[in-house]
Design an enzyme around this catalytic site. Sequence first.
Site, short mmCIF file in Angstrom:
data_model
loop_
_atom_site.label_atom_id
_atom_site.label_comp_id
_atom_site.label_asym_id
_atom_site.label_seq_id
_atom_site.Cartn_x
_atom_site.Cartn_y
_atom_site.Cartn_z
N GLY A 1 17.28 -6.93 35.03
CA GLY A 1 18.55 -6.70 34.31
C GLY A 1 18.44 -7.83 33.13
O GLY A 1 18.83 -7.36 32.09
N PHE B 1 0.98 -1.18 0.25
CA PHE B 1 0.08 0.04 0.02
C PHE B 1 0.83 1.23 0.02
O PHE B 1 1.56 1.37 0.95
CB PHE B 1 -0.84 0.03 1.27
CG PHE B 1 -1.99 0.89 1.06
CD1 PHE B 1 -2.80 1.20 0.11
CD2 PHE B 1 -2.48 1.75 2.42
CE1 PHE B 1 -3.76 2.04 -0.06
CE2 PHE B 1 -3.39 2.70 2.54
CZ PHE B 1 -4.24 2.75 1.39
N ALA B 2 0.76 1.92 -1.10
CA ALA B 2 1.71 3.12 -1.01
C ALA B 2 0.88 4.40 -0.91
O ALA B 2 0.27 5.05 -1.81
CB ALA B 2 2.39 3.30 -2.66
N GLN C 1 4.21 -9.54 46.50
CA GLN C 1 2.87 -8.89 46.10
C GLN C 1 3.01 -7.75 45.08
O GLN C 1 1.98 -7.55 44.18
CB GLN C 1 2.26 -8.09 47.60
CG GLN C 1 0.85 -7.56 47.22
CD GLN C 1 0.40 -6.82 48.64
OE1 GLN C 1 1.33 -6.32 49.34
NE2 GLN C 1 -0.71 -7.24 48.88
N GLU D 1 -0.58 2.18 10.48
CA GLU D 1 -2.22 2.59 10.33
C GLU D 1 -2.77 4.03 11.14
O GLU D 1 -3.73 4.16 11.67
CB GLU D 1 -3.17 1.52 10.65
CG GLU D 1 -2.83 -0.02 10.11
CD GLU D 1 -2.15 0.09 8.58
OE1 GLU D 1 -1.88 0.81 8.03
OE2 GLU D 1 -2.30 -1.19 8.21
N THR E 1 1.70 6.80 2.26
CA THR E 1 2.49 8.05 3.09
C THR E 1 3.50 8.29 2.22
O THR E 1 4.08 7.87 1.52
CB THR E 1 3.04 7.44 4.38
OG1 THR E 1 2.10 6.65 5.03
CG2 THR E 1 3.63 8.57 5.23
N GLU E 2 3.81 9.90 2.59
CA GLU E 2 4.52 10.77 1.57
C GLU E 2 5.56 11.64 2.39
O GLU E 2 5.01 12.10 3.51
CB GLU E 2 3.82 11.71 0.70
CG GLU E 2 2.64 10.93 -0.16
CD GLU E 2 2.16 11.90 -1.21
OE1 GLU E 2 1.55 11.48 -2.04
OE2 GLU E 2 2.24 13.08 -1.05
N PRO E 3 6.61 11.82 2.17
CA PRO E 3 7.67 12.64 2.77
C PRO E 3 7.29 14.20 2.93
O PRO E 3 7.72 14.76 3.87
CB PRO E 3 8.93 12.45 2.27
CG PRO E 3 8.68 11.96 0.55
CD PRO E 3 7.09 11.28 0.72
N ILE F 1 7.07 2.67 2.68
CA ILE F 1 5.88 1.66 2.30
C ILE F 1 6.90 0.28 2.48
O ILE F 1 7.68 -0.01 2.13
CB ILE F 1 6.01 2.01 0.59
CG1 ILE F 1 5.84 3.45 0.36
CG2 ILE F 1 5.26 0.98 0.02
CD1 ILE F 1 4.50 4.08 1.16
#
Length: 392
Positions: free
Chosen positions: A332, A120-121, A271, A355, A123-125, A153
Site C-alpha cells: 500500500g 519531430f512533427a 519465497q 515511437e 503524428t497527426e490527429p 509533438i
Amino acid sequence: MDSADYVSFRDRLFQRIWCDLDPLEPEIEDNERLPLDRLIPLLGEMGALGLLVPRDYGGQGLTIEQYLPVLAEFAKIQGGIRVLVHVHNSFAHALSEIGSESQCQDILPGTVTGERSVAFALTEPDHGTGKDLGTQARLDGGEYVVSGRKWLITNSDIASHFIVLARTPPAGLSAILVERDRPGLTIEPLPETMGCKGGQHGQLTFDNVRVPASSLIGREGEGEEHLERALEISRVFIAASSLGTAQRALDLALIHAKTRVTFGKPLAERQAVQRYLAEMAMDVYALRHMLLDAARKWDAGKRIPLEASLCKLFGLEAVGRVTDRALLVQGGIGYTRRTSVERLYRDARLNWLEEGPPTVHYLVAARELAQGYAWDDTFAGTAGSAGGNGAA
C-alpha cells in the site's frame, strides 16, 4: 569520446543528475510543469543537451553504446525531464545524420547550449503515420508552403525547429525544417499526460506556412527513408528508458524488501517476494544485453530494424512487469507519493506509445523476419547448429 574521458564525464553527469535534478521531482509533480528557466541552463551546463551532437558542432559526440546508459540514468528520475532530454538529443542526432552541412552548422551548436532544440512533427490527429499523412508541402517559387496539422509533438514548448514530415506530390513524403516563429504556425498545448509530468505534447497547425526551399532535408521523396532511420534508433532509446525505469523500480523494491519486517522476518526472506525480485532482475538483465547488442551494431554502421523493434517491445513489456512487481513488493505504501514507485509506474506507461505502439512493432518484426532478415548473431553458424543456418 574515448573510454577514459567517457567514464569521467559519465560519472560527473550521474552525480549531477541525482544532486541537481532528482530534487526537482516534487515541484514538477505538484505543478505539472517543468521549470524550464532553471532546467534548460542546468542541462546545458551539465553537458546533457549535446550528448549525441558530433564534436565538430560542439557536442559530446557519444557513441550509441555510450549514450544508452546515460539515458537510462535519466529515466530513473522524474519522467518529464527524461522525455525532454530524450527528444532533444534524439532529433539533434537525427539532424546530424540527415541534414545538410549548412542546416547542421546553423542549428546543432545551439542545441548544445539549449539556445536551439529540434522536435519531430510526425503524428497527426486526422491521419495515420507514414504514407497516410495529410500534411502537405508544395513548392511555390523558392519556397515551400506547408499546410496541415500535427499533434502529440513532444517538446513543442521549447523547440526552435521542427522536422516536419509532409507529402510533396508527386514525389511522396519529404522532411522539411520549419522554424517555430514562421507566420502561420500555431502551437497549442494538449492536456496533461498521466505520467512524465511537465513536458508539453502540443498541437501544431500549419496555415500556409512558408519556408525557404533550402529547408528541405535531403531530396523530395526521401522522407520515408529519413523517418525509418530516425525512428529505428529512437526505438532503441525508448528501450533504454525502459531499462532505467525498471532498474530504479527493482532497486527500490529491494530496499523495501530488505528493510520491511513483518511477523519477525524481512520481506526479502519470503519465497513469494523472492520470486518477484528474481523475475524483475531477469527482465532487467535481458533488456540490458539486448540493448548492448543493438547499440554495437548501430555504432558499427549497420541498420537494425528488427533489433530496434524487438528492443522496444521487450522493453515496454519488461518495464511493465517490473513496475507492477515493485508496487506489489511495496504494498500500500508504494501506491502513495511517499516513495517513487507510484511515479515510476505512471512514467513507464508512456513507453508503450513513444515511437509506435506494440502493434506497430509486432508488424515490423514479423515483416523483417518474413523477408529473410539476416541475423548478425554471435552464435550463428557455430559448430552443431542445425544445417549451418544458425539454429541453436
